[in-house]
Design an enzyme around this catalytic site. Structure first.
Site, PDB file in Angstrom:
ATOM      1  CE  LYS A   1      37.753  40.881  66.294  1.00  0.00           C
ATOM      2  NZ  LYS A   1      36.634  40.124  65.691  1.00  0.00           N
TER       3      LYS A   1
ATOM      4  CE1 TYR B   1      32.564  43.351  65.897  1.00  0.00           C
ATOM      5  CE2 TYR B   1      33.003  42.589  68.129  1.00  0.00           C
ATOM      6  CZ  TYR B   1      33.410  42.764  66.805  1.00  0.00           C
ATOM      7  OH  TYR B   1      34.662  42.345  66.411  1.00  0.00           O
TER       8      TYR B   1
ATOM      9  CG  ASN C   1      38.020  37.335  63.468  1.00  0.00           C
ATOM     10  OD1 ASN C   1      38.123  38.012  64.476  1.00  0.00           O
ATOM     11  ND2 ASN C   1      37.088  37.530  62.568  1.00  0.00           N
TER      12      ASN C   1
ATOM     13  CG  HIS D   1      37.131  45.669  64.902  1.00  0.00           C
ATOM     14  ND1 HIS D   1      35.962  45.357  64.253  1.00  0.00           N
ATOM     15  CD2 HIS D   1      37.225  47.032  64.893  1.00  0.00           C
ATOM     16  CE1 HIS D   1      35.360  46.493  63.891  1.00  0.00           C
ATOM     17  NE2 HIS D   1      36.104  47.520  64.267  1.00  0.00           N
TER      18      HIS D   1
ATOM     19  CD  GLU E   1      34.221  50.423  64.391  1.00  0.00           C
ATOM     20  OE1 GLU E   1      35.424  50.337  64.049  1.00  0.00           O
ATOM     21  OE2 GLU E   1      33.319  49.738  63.880  1.00  0.00           O
TER      22      GLU E   1
HETATM   23  P1  IDP Z   1      34.835  41.738  60.367  1.00  0.00           P
HETATM   24  O1  IDP Z   1      35.465  41.584  61.736  1.00  0.00           O
HETATM   25  O2  IDP Z   1      35.685  41.122  59.298  1.00  0.00           O
HETATM   26  O3  IDP Z   1      34.426  43.151  60.069  1.00  0.00           O
HETATM   27  P2  IDP Z   1      31.988  41.169  60.760  1.00  0.00           P
HETATM   28  O4  IDP Z   1      31.112  40.565  59.742  1.00  0.00           O
HETATM   29  O5  IDP Z   1      31.823  42.631  61.059  1.00  0.00           O
HETATM   30  O6  IDP Z   1      33.501  40.836  60.374  1.00  0.00           O
HETATM   31  O7  IDP Z   1      31.781  40.327  62.092  1.00  0.00           O
HETATM   32  C1  IDP Z   1      32.250  40.826  63.325  1.00  0.00           C
HETATM   33  C2  IDP Z   1      32.907  39.709  64.088  1.00  0.00           C
HETATM   34  O8  IDP Z   1      31.915  38.745  64.439  1.00  0.00           O
HETATM   35  C3  IDP Z   1      33.930  38.889  63.299  1.00  0.00           C
HETATM   36  O9  IDP Z   1      35.199  39.493  63.283  1.00  0.00           O
HETATM   37  C4  IDP Z   1      33.941  37.604  64.055  1.00  0.00           C
HETATM   38  O10 IDP Z   1      34.702  37.748  65.281  1.00  0.00           O
HETATM   39  C5  IDP Z   1      32.481  37.447  64.421  1.00  0.00           C
HETATM   40  N1  IDP Z   1      31.724  36.647  63.436  1.00  0.00           N
HETATM   41  C6  IDP Z   1      31.413  36.988  62.175  1.00  0.00           C
HETATM   42  N2  IDP Z   1      30.686  36.037  61.567  1.00  0.00           N
HETATM   43  C7  IDP Z   1      30.525  35.074  62.505  1.00  0.00           C
HETATM   44  C8  IDP Z   1      29.854  33.810  62.483  1.00  0.00           C
HETATM   45  O11 IDP Z   1      29.237  33.392  61.498  1.00  0.00           O
HETATM   46  N3  IDP Z   1      29.902  33.088  63.653  1.00  0.00           N
HETATM   47  C9  IDP Z   1      30.545  33.530  64.772  1.00  0.00           C
HETATM   48  N4  IDP Z   1      31.194  34.717  64.813  1.00  0.00           N
HETATM   49  C10 IDP Z   1      31.187  35.468  63.696  1.00  0.00           C
HETATM   50 MG    MG Z   2      32.956  44.324  60.891  1.00  0.00          MG
END
Ligand code: IDP
Ligand code: MG
Length: 141
Positions: free
Chosen positions: A15, A55, A120, A123, A134
């Site tokens: 990312k 997303y 984080n 992805h 994807e």
């Molecule tokens: P993942 O990346 O581990 O699959 P997902 O639940 O699919 O996690 O969420 C997608 C992305 O959205 C996360 O990687 C993170 O960047 C962001 N995200 C997830 N939960 C939150 C939140 O509570 N606040 C802000 N951003 C979030």
């Molecule tokens: Mg995800």
């Protein structure tokens, strides 16, 4: 969407925060050291429609707008990664670490390098259907 799903492949993305922090090499090194193969790799700035489609499962979440802003703020590195067995998506998710940053174990990418849940670094597709969708979205040809 591709008609034949290759279950050994998954979609991975470094990312914008990973590119900004100079952690792309570190992330790719971990993927390669694990023994996985990089089949496709592309550095690009995703436009809004691509980020929104990527997303789309989170479209109703309160953080969706912020998430799309984040993904489109600079270049990302999109990857197709292949392993020898059919759980490559799961194996990559273990390398990446848990979504909630406080639960991401040391030794995982997020556990070692991330301090927030929203930014984080990486992805990884969360299943075979997601991987297929994807890969087709990011690498349509
Ligand atoms: P993942 O990346 O581990 O699959 P997902 O639940 O699919 O996690 O969420 C997608 C992305 O959205 C996360 O990687 C993170 O960047 C962001 N995200 C997830 N939960 C939150 C939140 O509570 N606040 C802000 N951003 C979030
Ligand atoms: Mg995800």
């Amino acid at each position: 969407m591709r008609s034949v799903m290759n279950v050994n492949q998954t979609f991975i993305m470094c990312k914008p925060d990973a590119v900004e922090r100079g952690l792309v090499g570190e992330i790719i090194t971990r993927i390669e050291r694990k023994g996985l193969r990089i089949l496709r790799m592309d550095l690009r700035v995703p436009d809004r429609p691509l980020a929104e489609a990527h997303y789309e499962e989170h479209a109703d979440k309160p953080f969706y707008g912020e998430l799309v802003d984040f993904l489109t703020r600079g270049p990302v590195v999109a990857l197709v990664v292949e392993g020898p067995e059919d759980q490559t998506f799961h194996l990559m998710r273990t390398l990446i670490g848990k979504t909630q940053v406080a639960e991401a174990q040391p030794g995982s990418i997020r556990g070692d390098f991330a301090t927030t849940t929203n930014e984080n670094l990486v992805h990884g597709s969360d299943g075979h259907e997601a991987a297929s969708r994807e890969i087709a979205l990011w690498f349509p040809s």
